[in-house]
Design a protein around this motif. Structure first.
Motif, PDB file in Angstrom:
ATOM      1  N   LYS A  87     114.665  35.781 -47.270  1.00  0.00           N
ATOM      2  CA  LYS A  87     114.870  35.470 -48.686  1.00  0.00           C
ATOM      3  C   LYS A  87     113.528  35.267 -49.385  1.00  0.00           C
ATOM      4  N   ARG A  88     112.623  34.561 -48.743  1.00  0.00           N
ATOM      5  CA  ARG A  88     111.297  34.371 -49.340  1.00  0.00           C
ATOM      6  C   ARG A  88     110.603  35.703 -49.604  1.00  0.00           C
ATOM      7  N   ALA A  89     110.628  36.584 -48.600  1.00  0.00           N
ATOM      8  CA  ALA A  89     109.958  37.875 -48.735  1.00  0.00           C
ATOM      9  C   ALA A  89     110.577  38.690 -49.865  1.00  0.00           C
ATOM     10  N   SER A 127     117.392  25.552 -48.286  1.00  0.00           N
ATOM     11  CA  SER A 127     116.720  24.819 -49.351  1.00  0.00           C
ATOM     12  C   SER A 127     116.185  25.758 -50.434  1.00  0.00           C
ATOM     13  N   ILE A 128     116.605  25.526 -51.672  1.00  0.00           N
ATOM     14  CA  ILE A 128     116.080  26.296 -52.800  1.00  0.00           C
ATOM     15  C   ILE A 128     114.594  26.001 -52.966  1.00  0.00           C
ATOM     16  N   THR A 129     114.210  24.761 -52.731  1.00  0.00           N
ATOM     17  CA  THR A 129     112.795  24.381 -52.796  1.00  0.00           C
ATOM     18  C   THR A 129     111.971  25.210 -51.819  1.00  0.00           C
ATOM     19  N   ALA A 130     112.462  25.371 -50.591  1.00  0.00           N
ATOM     20  CA  ALA A 130     111.734  26.125 -49.570  1.00  0.00           C
ATOM     21  C   ALA A 130     111.706  27.617 -49.886  1.00  0.00           C
ATOM     22  N   ILE A 131     112.804  28.167 -50.398  1.00  0.00           N
ATOM     23  CA  ILE A 131     112.835  29.590 -50.745  1.00  0.00           C
ATOM     24  C   ILE A 131     111.830  29.887 -51.852  1.00  0.00           C
ATOM     25  N   ALA A 132     111.729  28.985 -52.825  1.00  0.00           N
ATOM     26  CA  ALA A 132     110.867  29.217 -53.983  1.00  0.00           C
ATOM     27  C   ALA A 132     109.395  28.949 -53.705  1.00  0.00           C
ATOM     28  N   ALA A 133     109.083  28.245 -52.628  1.00  0.00           N
ATOM     29  CA  ALA A 133     107.711  27.774 -52.386  1.00  0.00           C
ATOM     30  C   ALA A 133     106.635  28.871 -52.441  1.00  0.00           C
ATOM     31  N   PRO A 134     106.871  30.079 -51.883  1.00  0.00           N
ATOM     32  CA  PRO A 134     105.801  31.091 -51.896  1.00  0.00           C
ATOM     33  C   PRO A 134     105.592  31.784 -53.250  1.00  0.00           C
TER      34      PRO A 134
END
Length: 342
Positions: A101-103, A126-133
């Motif tokens: 999802k991050r990529a 976590s939406i926070t973790a997905i959005a972090a990058p």
């Protein structure tokens, strides 16, 4: 910020059951929808499936043919993320894998305009973790639909630490305009529904593993005594055990292995065997054309209880007393350690 205008294009990535359902919802609401999947032909096949499903509703008199035709005309399969460049909203509905999802969102950030809103349909990550990058993490929120998306009204609008509250309001108003019932929530493990639902599945799975009863009996108890539309085994077969088990593992890990959320070995065995439920033809139940659903184990009919004795406070079971009294059972109260005698 108000709902997105119907002229806004919607991108949906992932043409599985959830992605296709979300695409259908947006198209029926009046948006042009671009559907993308990394599997060749999957997006077009998903639209064909939507055509068949809507066709059945037309045949049953539940949908006008003109509405079906207009909806299909707004659904467009695309083959690359570049095709989503003009979208106002892109909703991701791919596998529950944080790095994937991050990529994907990092790629979308380089393709879509700065005004495009990103949403993940994750059910527990976590939406926070997905959005972090992301360079602009405030543009990413959670938009969690439930299966089947065209039928289930609830949608969780999820804010991470960096999410823009104005965009959350925009998504709330947008899905409300689509005929859904949105709720705001924070990015906590499982959000609202999947946090609350874990014990619903877990207790039935534990009883099964302990040999207390079989699947049909436990499902019947939840339907007939609990008032649920489906039991835990029927529902997980519908959702898909790969999805349901992954969510349970995610919530379990996020709560630092709290035993209340411990995944089930019985469900893991089904995942390992490829018995994912209805979509694979076999889960806790068999879904082949020749299969006959086993019935629950039942006790012989007996006269209804006329009285019961309550000793002390029943705690969480205390509200049952009013239901007993409402059904004509005389309740006798005594001091004690919290027992119900029938």
């Amino acid at each position: 910020m108000s709902a997105l205008n119907l002229t806004a294009r919607i991108g949906v990535i992932g043409a599985g059951a959830m992605g296709a359902g979300i695409a259908q919802v947006a198209a029926q609401a009046g948006h042009q929808v671009l559907l993308l999947d990394n599997r060749a032909g999957a997006a077009a096949q998903a639209i064909d499936n939507i055509d068949r499903q809507l066709g059945k509703r037309v045949e049953n008199g539940k949908l006008a043919a003109e509405v079906r035709d207009a909806t299909l005309a707004r659904l467009h399969p695309v083959e690359s993320a570049q095709a989503l460049a003009d979208c106002a909203l892109v909703i991701e509905a791919i596998a529950e894998n944080l790095e994937a999802k991050r990529a994907l969102f990092v790629q979308l950030e380089s393709v879509c305009s700065a005004q495009c809103v990103f949403a993940s349909n994750t059910s527990s990550l976590s939406i926070t973790a997905i959005a972090a990058p992301l360079k602009h993490p405030q543009r990413l929120l959670g938009l969690h639909f439930f299966n089947p998306a065209p039928v289930m009204p609830l949608v969780e609008v999820v804010c991470g630490v960096a999410s823009d509250p104005a965009l959350a309001d925009c998504l709330y108003d947008t899905v409300k305009a689509w005929g859904k019932k949105p709720v705001h929530t924070r990015s906590t493990p499982g959000f609202i529904v999947n946090r609350v639902a874990r014990p619903f599945y877990a207790e039935s799975l534990r009883l099964l593993q302990e040999g207390a009863a079989d699947c049909p009996t436990l499902d019947a108890l939840l339907r007939e005594a609990g008032g649920f539309a489906m039991g835990a085994f029927e529902l997980t077969d519908l959702i898909g055990h790969d999805v349901n088990y992954a969510v349970t593992c995610s919530v379990f890990d996020a709560y630092y292995c709290d035993p209340r959320f411990q995944p089930s070995l019985a469900q893991k065995a089904l995942v390992d065997a490829g018995r994912l439920g209805r979509k694979s033809g076999q889960g806790f139940y068999c879904y082949s054309e020749q299969a006959k659903r086993p019935g629950p184990s039942t006790l012989p009919d007996a006269p209804a209880a006329q009285t019961c004795v309550v000793e002390g406070d029943l705690g969480a079971a205390q509200p049952l007393l009013s239901r007993l009294q409402g059904n004509g059972v005389k309740v006798i109260s005594r001091d004690g350690g919290g027992l119900l005698r029938v």
